[in-house]
Design a protein around this motif. Structure first.
Motif, PDB file in Angstrom:
ATOM      1  N   THR A  41       0.865  -1.193   0.000  1.00 15.72           N
ATOM      2  CA  THR A  41       0.000   0.000   0.000  1.00 15.72           C
ATOM      3  C   THR A  41       0.895   1.235   0.000  1.00 15.72           C
ATOM      4  N   ASP A  44       2.151   6.330   3.256  1.00 17.68           N
ATOM      5  CA  ASP A  44       1.435   6.893   4.426  1.00 17.68           C
ATOM      6  C   ASP A  44       0.726   5.780   5.199  1.00 17.68           C
ATOM      7  N   ASN A  45       0.064   4.878   4.452  1.00 21.86           N
ATOM      8  CA  ASN A  45      -0.598   3.739   5.112  1.00 21.86           C
ATOM      9  C   ASN A  45       0.431   2.840   5.806  1.00 21.86           C
ATOM     10  N   ALA A  48       1.485   4.465   9.045  1.00 18.48           N
ATOM     11  CA  ALA A  48       0.371   4.458  10.022  1.00 18.48           C
ATOM     12  C   ALA A  48       0.110   3.050  10.534  1.00 18.48           C
ATOM     13  N   ASN A  49       0.128   2.078   9.643  1.00 15.98           N
ATOM     14  CA  ASN A  49      -0.128   0.679  10.038  1.00 15.98           C
ATOM     15  C   ASN A  49       0.977   0.157  10.964  1.00 15.98           C
ATOM     16  N   LYS A  52       0.546   1.408  14.410  1.00 18.09           N
ATOM     17  CA  LYS A  52      -0.591   0.735  15.067  1.00 18.09           C
ATOM     18  C   LYS A  52      -0.191  -0.652  15.571  1.00 18.09           C
ATOM     19  N   GLU A  80      -3.899  -3.981  -2.843  1.00 16.21           N
ATOM     20  CA  GLU A  80      -5.011  -3.690  -1.932  1.00 16.21           C
ATOM     21  C   GLU A  80      -6.086  -4.766  -1.987  1.00 16.21           C
ATOM     22  N   ALA A  85      -7.936  -1.471   1.586  1.00 12.44           N
ATOM     23  CA  ALA A  85      -7.671  -0.087   1.152  1.00 12.44           C
ATOM     24  C   ALA A  85      -6.665   0.582   2.084  1.00 12.44           C
ATOM     25  N   ASP A  86      -6.719   0.254   3.368  1.00 15.83           N
ATOM     26  CA  ASP A  86      -5.767   0.872   4.330  1.00 15.83           C
ATOM     27  C   ASP A  86      -4.497   0.025   4.451  1.00 15.83           C
ATOM     28  N   ASP A  90      -8.508  -3.202   6.681  1.00 18.97           N
ATOM     29  CA  ASP A  90      -9.636  -2.257   6.862  1.00 18.97           C
ATOM     30  C   ASP A  90     -10.395  -2.561   8.155  1.00 18.97           C
ATOM     31  N   GLY A  92     -10.411  -0.691  10.811  1.00 20.10           N
ATOM     32  CA  GLY A  92     -10.851   0.516  11.527  1.00 20.10           C
ATOM     33  C   GLY A  92     -10.103   0.734  12.830  1.00 20.10           C
ATOM     34  N   PRO A  95      -5.918   5.424  14.952  1.00 18.68           N
ATOM     35  CA  PRO A  95      -4.557   5.875  14.635  1.00 18.68           C
ATOM     36  C   PRO A  95      -3.679   5.862  15.903  1.00 18.68           C
TER      37      PRO A  95
END
Ligand code: RIB
Ligand code: CA
Length: 316
Positions: A41, A44-45, A48-49, A52, A80, A85-86, A90, A92, A95
């Protein structure tokens, strides 16, 4: 048992997350830092991932740096359909409050290697763009790398194409630079990548656990199963990290390997010369561009799966 110092390079990604969870928790691993690269991906993802996943592992402050946002030459080609998508199912997930390191990926790699009193193993689980850029930017520091154990390539069929594995296919020029670097390389490729997996029952058990790390691993595995419609689901990139601290569970052999960087149907293939010595001497593989690589051919699947389950269920 002493700790093994490693740096992960990731394109998190669900199976990168399995690997990061494990590396952040296992007591024999000193996770010095994580560098992020465009792959499954967008960058940025990926950043962020990765932050997390460190939250889910309740990891200490491990530096995470942002790296290349596309391959050296080609365009990004995301997966993806596999990772969502993230890029991480996905689910949810909120962040993270963690901050990405102010250094770029190549600067973090330089600093961590220069400042380590122990040998450092780099474990790329993604396209090799960051590693290639690092090798070209800091060649003196690159000489201090103990070894590279990478998830990538294949001595058999591909997955992104009939011939090429996704990480190498995404940036073949970067892979060629890394393979030809002279750094000792172990290739954990598609010949073993799909084999260590967990069942739906195991994933459900994990998700019902009272332990946050286990719950997160279970939720990821269930999301992966839904997306791919298969069970057992591979633990993917995790296997490469396991092979660093438990080489006894894996079977490897040395081969001459060359990365196909042509524009043809085999672009991104890792051509592994498995012919017998007579033929290899008669007509050697392209010695200019080939490298001697330790290729992973087999593993103790049950022990490798148990190692992951025991580890992510070992910490609240
Ligand atoms: O081909 C599998 C590899 O591509 C894994 O690292 C997966 O995360 C993707 O990056
Ligand atoms: Ca990956």
């Amino acid at each position: 048992m002493g700790k093994t110092s490693i740096i992960l390079d990731v394109d998190t990604g669900i199976d990168d997350a399995f690997a990061v969870l494990f590396a952040a928790v296992h007591p024999e691993i000193k996770l010095l830092g994580i560098t992020c690269v465009d792959g499954n991906t967008n960058i940025d993802n990926v950043v962020a991932n990765t932050l997390k996943v460190l939250d889910a592992a309740q990891a200490p402050d491990i530096p995470v740096a942002r790296g290349a946002l596309r391959p050296l030459l080609g365009q990004s080609q995301y997966a993806e359909y596999v990772h969502g998508a993230d890029g991480m199912g996905d689910l949810g997930i909120s962040p993270s409050k963690r901050k990405v390191d102010s250094r770029s990926a190549v600067e973090l790699l330089r600093d961590l290697i220069e400042n380590s009193s122990e040998p450092v193993t780099i474990v790329p689980l993604a396209p090799l763009t960051n590693i290639a850029l690092f090798l070209r930017s800091f060649p003196e520091t690159a000489k201090k790398i103990h070894r590279i154990v990478l998830m990538g390539g294949s001595a058999s069929a591909g997955n992104a194409t009939a011939a090429a594995e996704f990480n190498v296919w995404h940036d073949p020029e970067a892979a060629a630079i890394v393979f030809q670097s002279g750094v000792p390389i172990t290739m954990y490729g598609l010949d073993v990548f799909m084999r260590p997996g967990i069942t739906r029952e195991q994933a459900n058990e994990l998700q019902k656990s009272s332990l946050k790390t286990a719950q997160f691993g279970g939720a990821l595995a269930l999301a992966f199963m839904e997306r791919l419609g298969v069970s057992p689901i591979t633990l993917g990139d995790y296997g490469a990290v396991a092979s660093v601290i438990r080489p006894d569970l894996f079977t490897t052999a040395m081969f001459d390997v060359v990365v196909d960087t042509s524009a043809g149907p085999a672009r991104g293939q890792t051509i592994v010369d498995r012919r017998d010595a007579f033929l290899r001497e008669l007509e050697p593989i392209d010695l200019e561009d080939s490298a001697k690589v330790r290729v992973t051919l087999d593993l103790d699947v049950d022990a490798v799966v148990k190692l992951w389950l025991d580890t992510i269920e070992s910490k609240n």
